[in-house]
Design an enzyme around this catalytic site. Structure first.
Site, PDB file in Angstrom:
ATOM      1  N   CYS A  96      -0.670   8.340   0.745  1.00  0.00           N
ATOM      2  CA  CYS A  96      -1.333   9.608   0.480  1.00  0.00           C
ATOM      3  C   CYS A  96      -0.252  10.861   0.995  1.00  0.00           C
ATOM      4  O   CYS A  96      -0.249  11.890   0.477  1.00  0.00           O
ATOM      5  CB  CYS A  96      -2.475  10.003   1.311  1.00  0.00           C
ATOM      6  SG  CYS A  96      -3.525   8.304   1.401  1.00  0.00           S
ATOM      7  N   THR A 133     -15.031 -13.151  -1.221  1.00  0.00           N
ATOM      8  CA  THR A 133     -14.989 -13.349  -2.579  1.00  0.00           C
ATOM      9  C   THR A 133     -15.935 -14.528  -3.013  1.00  0.00           C
ATOM     10  O   THR A 133     -16.564 -14.934  -2.262  1.00  0.00           O
ATOM     11  CB  THR A 133     -13.722 -13.741  -2.989  1.00  0.00           C
ATOM     12  OG1 THR A 133     -13.100 -15.224  -2.452  1.00  0.00           O
ATOM     13  CG2 THR A 133     -12.664 -12.552  -2.406  1.00  0.00           C
ATOM     14  N   SER A 134     -15.725 -14.879  -4.379  1.00  0.00           N
ATOM     15  CA  SER A 134     -16.563 -16.118  -4.571  1.00  0.00           C
ATOM     16  C   SER A 134     -16.074 -17.516  -4.236  1.00  0.00           C
ATOM     17  O   SER A 134     -16.925 -18.312  -4.590  1.00  0.00           O
ATOM     18  CB  SER A 134     -16.511 -15.836  -6.272  1.00  0.00           C
ATOM     19  OG  SER A 134     -15.031 -16.274  -6.680  1.00  0.00           O
ATOM     20  N   ILE A 135     -15.052 -17.534  -3.721  1.00  0.00           N
ATOM     21  CA  ILE A 135     -14.757 -18.627  -2.970  1.00  0.00           C
ATOM     22  C   ILE A 135     -14.664 -18.552  -1.401  1.00  0.00           C
ATOM     23  O   ILE A 135     -14.360 -17.662  -0.755  1.00  0.00           O
ATOM     24  CB  ILE A 135     -13.198 -19.010  -3.471  1.00  0.00           C
ATOM     25  CG1 ILE A 135     -12.986 -19.221  -5.135  1.00  0.00           C
ATOM     26  CG2 ILE A 135     -12.675 -20.290  -2.699  1.00  0.00           C
ATOM     27  CD1 ILE A 135     -12.040 -19.919  -5.549  1.00  0.00           C
ATOM     28  N   ASP A 195      -7.788  -1.570  -2.457  1.00  0.00           N
ATOM     29  CA  ASP A 195      -7.888  -1.193  -3.964  1.00  0.00           C
ATOM     30  C   ASP A 195      -7.965  -2.377  -4.821  1.00  0.00           C
ATOM     31  O   ASP A 195      -8.253  -2.295  -5.992  1.00  0.00           O
ATOM     32  CB  ASP A 195      -6.396  -0.565  -3.969  1.00  0.00           C
ATOM     33  CG  ASP A 195      -6.477   0.754  -3.511  1.00  0.00           C
ATOM     34  OD1 ASP A 195      -7.387   1.336  -3.123  1.00  0.00           O
ATOM     35  OD2 ASP A 195      -5.317   1.665  -3.947  1.00  0.00           O
TER      36      ASP A 195
HETATM   37  P1  FAD Z   1      -1.963  -1.115  -1.419  1.00  0.00           P
HETATM   38  O1  FAD Z   1      -1.663   0.249  -0.508  1.00  0.00           O
HETATM   39  O2  FAD Z   1      -1.619  -0.962  -2.723  1.00  0.00           O
HETATM   40  O3  FAD Z   1      -1.233  -2.128  -0.432  1.00  0.00           O
HETATM   41  C1  FAD Z   1      -1.131  -3.276  -1.111  1.00  0.00           C
HETATM   42  C2  FAD Z   1      -0.005  -4.112  -0.722  1.00  0.00           C
HETATM   43  O4  FAD Z   1       0.092  -5.559  -1.020  1.00  0.00           O
HETATM   44  C3  FAD Z   1       1.393  -3.669  -1.139  1.00  0.00           C
HETATM   45  O5  FAD Z   1       2.174  -3.116  -0.099  1.00  0.00           O
HETATM   46  C4  FAD Z   1       1.900  -4.754  -2.159  1.00  0.00           C
HETATM   47  O6  FAD Z   1       3.144  -4.815  -2.011  1.00  0.00           O
HETATM   48  C5  FAD Z   1       1.273  -6.021  -1.349  1.00  0.00           C
HETATM   49  N1  FAD Z   1       1.289  -7.133  -2.114  1.00  0.00           N
HETATM   50  C6  FAD Z   1       0.831  -7.289  -3.457  1.00  0.00           C
HETATM   51  N2  FAD Z   1       0.764  -8.278  -3.884  1.00  0.00           N
HETATM   52  C7  FAD Z   1       1.374  -9.094  -2.960  1.00  0.00           C
HETATM   53  C8  FAD Z   1       1.764 -10.492  -2.753  1.00  0.00           C
HETATM   54  N3  FAD Z   1       1.560 -11.457  -3.930  1.00  0.00           N
HETATM   55  N4  FAD Z   1       2.398 -10.729  -1.943  1.00  0.00           N
HETATM   56  C9  FAD Z   1       2.613 -10.094  -0.846  1.00  0.00           C
HETATM   57  N5  FAD Z   1       2.251  -8.814  -0.839  1.00  0.00           N
HETATM   58  C10 FAD Z   1       1.708  -8.165  -1.885  1.00  0.00           C
HETATM   59  N6  FAD Z   1      -5.876   7.601  -1.058  1.00  0.00           N
HETATM   60  C11 FAD Z   1      -6.949   8.613  -0.408  1.00  0.00           C
HETATM   61  O7  FAD Z   1      -7.974   8.276   0.135  1.00  0.00           O
HETATM   62  N7  FAD Z   1      -6.584   9.863  -0.143  1.00  0.00           N
HETATM   63  C12 FAD Z   1      -5.481  10.406  -0.550  1.00  0.00           C
HETATM   64  O8  FAD Z   1      -4.835  11.475  -0.420  1.00  0.00           O
HETATM   65  C13 FAD Z   1      -4.411   9.502  -1.461  1.00  0.00           C
HETATM   66  N8  FAD Z   1      -3.328  10.078  -1.862  1.00  0.00           N
HETATM   67  C14 FAD Z   1      -2.315   9.123  -2.463  1.00  0.00           C
HETATM   68  C15 FAD Z   1      -1.254   9.552  -2.848  1.00  0.00           C
HETATM   69  C16 FAD Z   1      -0.588   8.628  -3.554  1.00  0.00           C
HETATM   70  C17 FAD Z   1       0.930   9.348  -3.985  1.00  0.00           C
HETATM   71  C18 FAD Z   1      -0.629   7.252  -3.759  1.00  0.00           C
HETATM   72  C19 FAD Z   1       0.391   6.326  -4.360  1.00  0.00           C
HETATM   73  C20 FAD Z   1      -1.914   6.981  -3.105  1.00  0.00           C
HETATM   74  C21 FAD Z   1      -2.883   7.638  -2.481  1.00  0.00           C
HETATM   75  N9  FAD Z   1      -4.053   7.337  -2.282  1.00  0.00           N
HETATM   76  C22 FAD Z   1      -4.949   8.180  -1.484  1.00  0.00           C
HETATM   77  C23 FAD Z   1      -4.373   5.909  -2.164  1.00  0.00           C
HETATM   78  C24 FAD Z   1      -4.074   4.928  -1.027  1.00  0.00           C
HETATM   79  O9  FAD Z   1      -2.687   5.005  -0.741  1.00  0.00           O
HETATM   80  C25 FAD Z   1      -4.572   3.567  -1.335  1.00  0.00           C
HETATM   81  O10 FAD Z   1      -6.073   3.697  -1.724  1.00  0.00           O
HETATM   82  C26 FAD Z   1      -4.304   2.668  -0.439  1.00  0.00           C
HETATM   83  O11 FAD Z   1      -2.890   2.370   0.001  1.00  0.00           O
HETATM   84  C27 FAD Z   1      -5.019   1.224  -0.669  1.00  0.00           C
HETATM   85  O12 FAD Z   1      -4.242   0.416   0.400  1.00  0.00           O
HETATM   86  P2  FAD Z   1      -4.353  -1.253  -0.027  1.00  0.00           P
HETATM   87  O13 FAD Z   1      -4.019  -1.830   1.352  1.00  0.00           O
HETATM   88  O14 FAD Z   1      -5.761  -1.610  -0.404  1.00  0.00           O
HETATM   89  O15 FAD Z   1      -3.530  -1.464  -1.147  1.00  0.00           O
END
Ligand code: FAD
Length: 445
Positions: free
Chosen positions: A42, A273-275, A283
């Site tokens: 963010c 999850t389902s498993i 996300d």
């Molecule tokens: P992610 O942040 O996507 O992290 C997942 C991680 O998993 C990644 O680093 C990826 O490399 C890793 N990964 C994936 N597959 C594999 C694998 N096979 N092996 C190892 N690692 C893997 N949200 C808000 O609520 N408010 C905001 O103001 C806001 N602003 C944002 C602005 C920007 C520019 C962006 C890009 C996003 C914004 N968001 C905001 C959204 C927020 O950043 C995401 O919702 C949050 O980062 C989700 O977290 P996460 O851990 O689920 O997923």
């Protein structure tokens, strides 16, 4: 107990930290394919604009600091290639050494997040076409701008990220064009509210093209022109693709973990999850919408962090649940705070609700007190039950607290005409005795 967490940003680190607190003896490892973990996605537009100057300021924990403070081991630059549920194993690739190994788990958490959608258009692989998701991608944009001093930028996509970046790039005094395929910016707002943003951005000198998508990128090695579907040619020095994100679910899908109707991973309230013994959070999962009870995919950092806590508790068999979301979100677009919660009028109608709306302009605080501004409030109300279904607020100041009051009201299934009964704080520098949200609630009845 051996716990493996795939993904080390919001959901992954929250899960691992909570689980470690509850299970101090558990051996928890986070595998993250990127070099950074635990950063604020963010904050990236503000890092690019240089409002946040230092890279380390958008990173909450480095792998080393996370290990030292929170406990779980972090293996950055390690990609999980495959989940083998039958054997309770994952295959992990060490990206730097280009080696692979199989690792056994007792419990697994998928927190693989989302990734930017890259349209398959001619020229999309040209240099200087960027996406923004992690700190490395922000570095690439910032370094490009610093080294090349570009004059023109085209942003494809008029959603949150595209518009936050439009603001960010204004700091570099660029000639900016936003190209949006839909007939309005911010399609998760009603058109009347989105028009306020469009007018504001136009007044700042940003060109907005709606009803027209990118169809081709032209250039020798570097992009120099964006061609739109209607045939417009826009010269540019670089392009930001911000047409949306999609859930990162390949690993889960390949492991036969059930996906929901939105395409994201289906989980129950305990983030299972389902498993069995495989959990997911953030996300990459879909959520229950608290008003409609339908599955939705609204990826937000706020949700990912909360789900991480629930997943961490579930790993430790501590009772907890994540019931769903209202899609409450706020963003800053130039001088305006832009916020929503619940359903828009368009969404409510699509869900079959008979609605009434009230849209008003109200003062942020007493008119005689310095800094008085009008804010735009739109309330969406169920005509049959009188319950508030949604709200959108846009203004320079005082937006955040009002949207949060309304999110709380919707969560508690309040009726619009009950807003007037709320005992909200009042003093001239902060509000008015009968706040705008109360008035909007009365008008909507
Ligand atoms: P992610 O942040 O996507 O992290 C997942 C991680 O998993 C990644 O680093 C990826 O490399 C890793 N990964 C994936 N597959 C594999 C694998 N096979 N092996 C190892 N690692 C893997 N949200 C808000 O609520 N408010 C905001 O103001 C806001 N602003 C944002 C602005 C920007 C520019 C962006 C890009 C996003 C914004 N968001 C905001 C959204 C927020 O950043 C995401 O919702 C949050 O980062 C989700 O977290 P996460 O851990 O689920 O997923």
């Amino acid at each position: 107990m051996k716990i493996i967490v795939i993904g080390g940003v919001a959901a992954g680190t929250s899960t691992a930290a909570k689980a470690q607190r509850e299970l101090p003896k558990a051996e928890i490892t986070i595998f993250e394919q990127d070099s950074d973990i635990s950063y604020s996605g963010c904050g990236l537009p503000y890092y690019i604009s240089d409002l946040i100057e230092k890279r380390e300021d958008v990173i909450v924990y480095t792998p080393e600091r996370f290990e030292a403070r929170k406990g779980p081991r972090v293996e950055a630059q390690h990609t999980v290639k495959k989940i083998i549920p039958d054997k309770k194993q994952v295959i992990v690739k060490n990206v730097l050494q280009n080696t692979e190994k199989k690792i056994t788990y007792d419990k697994l958490v998928i927190a693989t997040g989302a990734k930017p959608i890259v349209p398959r258009l001619a020229g999309v692989d040209l240099d200087n076409i960027f996406t923004l998701r992690n700190v490395n991608s922000a570095d690439r944009i910032k370094e490009f701008i610093t080294a090349n001093k570009p004059q023109k930028a085209v942003i494809i996509g008029g959603g949150y990220i595209g518009l936050e970046m439009a603001e960010s790039l204004l700091e570099y005094e660029l000639d900016i064009t936003v190209v949006e395929m839909a007939d309005q910016l911010l399609t998760n707002f009603d058109r009347d509210m989105a028009e306020i943003i469009e007018e504001n951005l136009t007044s700042k000198g940003i060109k907005i093209i709606t009803n027209d998508g990118a169809s081709e990128f032209k250039g020798e090695q570097k992009v120099n022109t964006v061609v739109t579907q209607s045939g417009q040619e826009i010269e540019t020095d670089f392009v930001l693709l911000a047409i949306g994100v999609e859930p990162n679910v390949k690993l889960a899908k390949d492991a036969n973990i059930e996906l929901g109707s939105t395409g994201a991973i289906k989980v129950n309230k305990q983030m299972e999850t389902s498993i069995s013994d495989i959990y997911a959070a953030g996300d990459c999962v879909e959520n229950n919408h608290l008003i409609t009870n339908n599955p939705v995919w609204i990826p937000l950092g706020s949700t990912a962090n909360k789900q991480g806590r629930v997943a961490g508790n579930s790993l430790a068999e501590v009772e907890d649940s994540f019931d769903g979301i209202l899609g409450t979100a706020i963003t800053k677009i130039c001088n305006l705070a832009v916020a929503r919660t619940g359903l828009t009028a368009r969404e409510a109608k699509k869900e079959g609700y008979q609605i009434v709306t009230s849209t008003i302009k109200a003062g942020n605080h007493a008119g005689y007190y310095p800094g008085y501004k009008k804010i735009n409030i739109k309330l969406i109300v169920d005509e049959i039950t009188g319950k508030i279904l949604g709200a959108q607020i846009i203004g320079e100041t005082g937006v955040d607290k009002r949207i949060d009051v309304l999110a709380t009201a919707i969560y508690n299934e309040m009726k619009a005409d009950e807003l007037i009964d709320l005992d909200l704080a009042y003093a001239p520098p902060f509000s008015v005795p009968k706040d705008g949200i109360m008035i909007a609630g009365l008008i909507a009845n």
